[in-house]
Enzyme design. Sequence first.
Site: not given
Length: 167
Positions: A4, A157
Amino acid sequence: LVSEVMLQQTQAARVVPRYERFLARFPDAAALAAAPVRDVLEEWSGLGYNRRALALHAAARELAAHGWPADLATLPGVGGYTAAAVASFAWDAQRAAVDVNVRRVIERWDGRPRTARELSARAEELLPARRAAQWNQAMMELGARVCGARRADCAACPVSAWCASAV
């Protein structure tokens, strides 16, 4: 935590080989904490923003000395997004990880901008029970691949039927 921090403002394609090399050299928090700063910076070289490496080194020292805290945001260099992402991906904690991609998806979906506090509350509200890691990954991918910063591909989408901004 290492992935991260490395992925902050750095493309994944550049991070993967560096991440593997970094973990080979510093396989756990104790090894990273014990390493001299110059070795950490040497391994980090090329990823940019050396302050991230310094903060990760400081976090490793905290982890080696005290273990994982209940609130990861108390670690040096760890903000709200990183704390939520690590908690949800590593321990399946019910935490919404809101990055720029997730912000964009939620704001377009709802058809309005939000303050950081409103956005966090909305993301938590949308989080399905016991599926935080999958939800966070899906939202990040949707924002990165379909609901892009420059252009949204509403035709591709999967949630456009419910989106206030779909065209």
